[in-house]
Design an enzyme around this catalytic site. Structure first.
Site, PDB file in Angstrom:
ATOM      1  N   ASP A 262      51.608   9.844   1.918  1.00  0.00           N
ATOM      2  CA  ASP A 262      51.296   8.998   0.771  1.00  0.00           C
ATOM      3  C   ASP A 262      50.201   8.000   1.116  1.00  0.00           C
ATOM      4  O   ASP A 262      49.795   7.846   2.269  1.00  0.00           O
ATOM      5  CB  ASP A 262      52.546   8.221   0.336  1.00  0.00           C
ATOM      6  CG  ASP A 262      53.423   9.051  -0.580  1.00  0.00           C
ATOM      7  OD1 ASP A 262      52.991  10.144  -0.994  1.00  0.00           O
ATOM      8  OD2 ASP A 262      54.536   8.604  -0.887  1.00  0.00           O
TER       9      ASP A 262
ATOM     10  N   LYS B 291      49.107   8.772  -4.586  1.00  0.00           N
ATOM     11  CA  LYS B 291      50.091   7.975  -5.292  1.00  0.00           C
ATOM     12  C   LYS B 291      49.850   6.478  -5.168  1.00  0.00           C
ATOM     13  O   LYS B 291      50.562   5.750  -4.524  1.00  0.00           O
ATOM     14  CB  LYS B 291      51.520   8.314  -4.878  1.00  0.00           C
ATOM     15  CG  LYS B 291      52.505   8.012  -5.991  1.00  0.00           C
ATOM     16  CD  LYS B 291      53.878   8.520  -5.664  1.00  0.00           C
ATOM     17  CE  LYS B 291      53.919  10.030  -5.748  1.00  0.00           C
ATOM     18  NZ  LYS B 291      55.073  10.602  -5.108  1.00  0.00           N
TER      19      LYS B 291
ATOM     20  N   MET C 210      55.842  -3.262  -6.832  1.00  0.00           N
ATOM     21  CA  MET C 210      54.850  -2.810  -7.828  1.00  0.00           C
ATOM     22  C   MET C 210      54.695  -3.813  -8.967  1.00  0.00           C
ATOM     23  O   MET C 210      54.541  -3.425 -10.123  1.00  0.00           O
ATOM     24  CB  MET C 210      55.261  -1.435  -8.406  1.00  0.00           C
ATOM     25  CG  MET C 210      55.332  -0.347  -7.358  1.00  0.00           C
ATOM     26  SD  MET C 210      56.139   1.153  -7.949  1.00  0.00           S
ATOM     27  CE  MET C 210      57.865   0.747  -7.716  1.00  0.00           C
TER      28      MET C 210
HETATM   29  N1  SAH Z   1      59.325   3.178  -0.609  1.00  0.00           N
HETATM   30  C1  SAH Z   1      58.578   1.952  -0.460  1.00  0.00           C
HETATM   31  C2  SAH Z   1      58.149   1.346  -1.781  1.00  0.00           C
HETATM   32  C3  SAH Z   1      57.184   2.218  -2.564  1.00  0.00           C
HETATM   33  S1  SAH Z   1      56.679   1.456  -4.052  1.00  0.00           S
HETATM   34  C4  SAH Z   1      59.401   0.960   0.349  1.00  0.00           C
HETATM   35  O1  SAH Z   1      60.592   1.197   0.606  1.00  0.00           O
HETATM   36  O2  SAH Z   1      58.852  -0.067   0.746  1.00  0.00           O
HETATM   37  C5  SAH Z   1      55.160   0.710  -3.563  1.00  0.00           C
HETATM   38  C6  SAH Z   1      55.279  -0.797  -3.616  1.00  0.00           C
HETATM   39  O3  SAH Z   1      55.914  -1.278  -2.446  1.00  0.00           O
HETATM   40  C7  SAH Z   1      53.966  -1.534  -3.663  1.00  0.00           C
HETATM   41  O4  SAH Z   1      53.438  -1.589  -4.960  1.00  0.00           O
HETATM   42  C8  SAH Z   1      54.385  -2.898  -3.173  1.00  0.00           C
HETATM   43  O5  SAH Z   1      55.034  -3.621  -4.186  1.00  0.00           O
HETATM   44  C9  SAH Z   1      55.413  -2.544  -2.123  1.00  0.00           C
HETATM   45  N2  SAH Z   1      54.834  -2.513  -0.779  1.00  0.00           N
HETATM   46  C10 SAH Z   1      54.755  -1.464   0.044  1.00  0.00           C
HETATM   47  N3  SAH Z   1      54.200  -1.814   1.214  1.00  0.00           N
HETATM   48  C11 SAH Z   1      53.922  -3.133   1.138  1.00  0.00           C
HETATM   49  C12 SAH Z   1      53.351  -4.081   2.011  1.00  0.00           C
HETATM   50  N4  SAH Z   1      52.956  -3.756   3.237  1.00  0.00           N
HETATM   51  N5  SAH Z   1      53.232  -5.354   1.579  1.00  0.00           N
HETATM   52  C13 SAH Z   1      53.631  -5.719   0.359  1.00  0.00           C
HETATM   53  N6  SAH Z   1      54.186  -4.863  -0.521  1.00  0.00           N
HETATM   54  C14 SAH Z   1      54.328  -3.585  -0.139  1.00  0.00           C
END
Ligand code: SAH
Length: 262
Positions: A43, A65, A178
């Site tokens: 991803d 994505k 998100m």
């Molecule tokens: N499966 C992932 C989430 C996917 S949805 C998890 O468990 O973290 C994607 C969202 O995750 C982004 O839009 C943001 O809100 C958050 N996100 C992912 N990585 C991030 C990071 N390093 N810093 C801040 N937000 C993050």
């Protein structure tokens, strides 16, 4: 694990969480599997440098994505995983954070179950846990929050359809994934459902990485501060009085540098 008559020649699909960005937060299991995989379907938001752990001859397929740009439709992706496994390959499906937290891991597994493909799920550090730790904002704290909720702030048809009443409860931390595009609506709804305008709220961009930025404010002022600072996705919004602890608990250089009030 599902077995089909053809499973002897069928490869396994590993649904692997890579953590929130910092490679050091990858699990040992994830690192091992990435190093063994024949094919890696990855991803947009995977840990930086994770693909460098792959074999040089491993097939690396970008599934994309970003919120506004679904490079490969989910159904095509599911079919791709099935096809790769059926060709006998060991497949790593590499995702940001944890596969089961807003990661569509469940949907991909349903497709594997339907096709009788063997699979395993490898949990990862979800963005909420990673960002909270690296920003210095404990998600629970006995003086502040006895519960924590993870919600999606993703706009659908221009609005966010959530149970605001339950999210706006006191003594609870709410983490919005998100949520950058919907930040103004999130703050407005949280206030409309009972939280005060000065209820603390923070945003963490690129959490756990060297590019991490943290902004703290309150529900009334966070949207304007985020716009002024130019904070963009990936970012996580944390709402709760635990945010007040940030000024004393921040330890990561990125957290301190970016947290100053503009
Ligand atoms: N499966 C992932 C989430 C996917 S949805 C998890 O468990 O973290 C994607 C969202 O995750 C982004 O839009 C943001 O809100 C958050 N996100 C992912 N990585 C991030 C990071 N390093 N810093 C801040 N937000 C993050």
């Amino acid at each position: 694990m599902s077995q089909s008559p053809s499973s002897a020649t069928c490869g396994t699909v590993y649904i692997v969480g890579s953590g929130p960005g910092n490679l050091d937060l990858l699990t040992l299991r994830a690192a091992r599997l990435i190093g063994e995989a024949d094919a890696i379907v990855y991803d947009h938001l995977i840990a930086e440098g994770a693909l460098e752990l792959a074999r040089p001859d491993a097939e690396k397929i970008y599934a994309g994505k970003e919120s506004s740009n679904h490079s490969v439709p989910q159904a095509d992706l599911n079919r791709m995983l099935v096809r790769l496994a059926r060709s006998g390959k060991t497949v790593v499906r590499l995702k940001g954070g944890d596969p089961f937290v807003f990661g569509r891991g469940g949907e991909e597994i349903e497709a594997l179950v339907d096709s009788g493909i063997p699979f395993e799920v490898v949990p990862g550090v979800t963005a909420a846990a990673g960002c909270a730790a690296y920003a210095g904002i404990p998600l629970t704290h006995r003086d502040h929050a006895q519960a924590v909720a993870f919600a999606t702030g993703h706009l659908k048809d221009g609005t966010i359809n959530l149970d605001w009443q339950s999210l706006a409860r006191p003594r609870q931390t709410v983490v919005f994934y998100m949520g950058v595009g919907g930040l103004a609506e999130i703050c407005r709804e949280m206030m409309a459902h009972g939280l005060p305008a000065d209820h603390p709220a923070a945003i963490v961009q690129n959490g756990t990485t060297r590019r991490q930025r943290v902004l703290t404010a309150d529900l009334a002022t966070l949207p304007a501060k985020v716009a002024a600072a130019g904070i963009k996705s990936p970012a996580l919004i944390i709402v709760g009085t635990v945010v007040r602890l940030q000024s004393t608990l921040a330890w990561f250089p990125g957290a301190k540098a970016g947290s100053a009030e503009p």
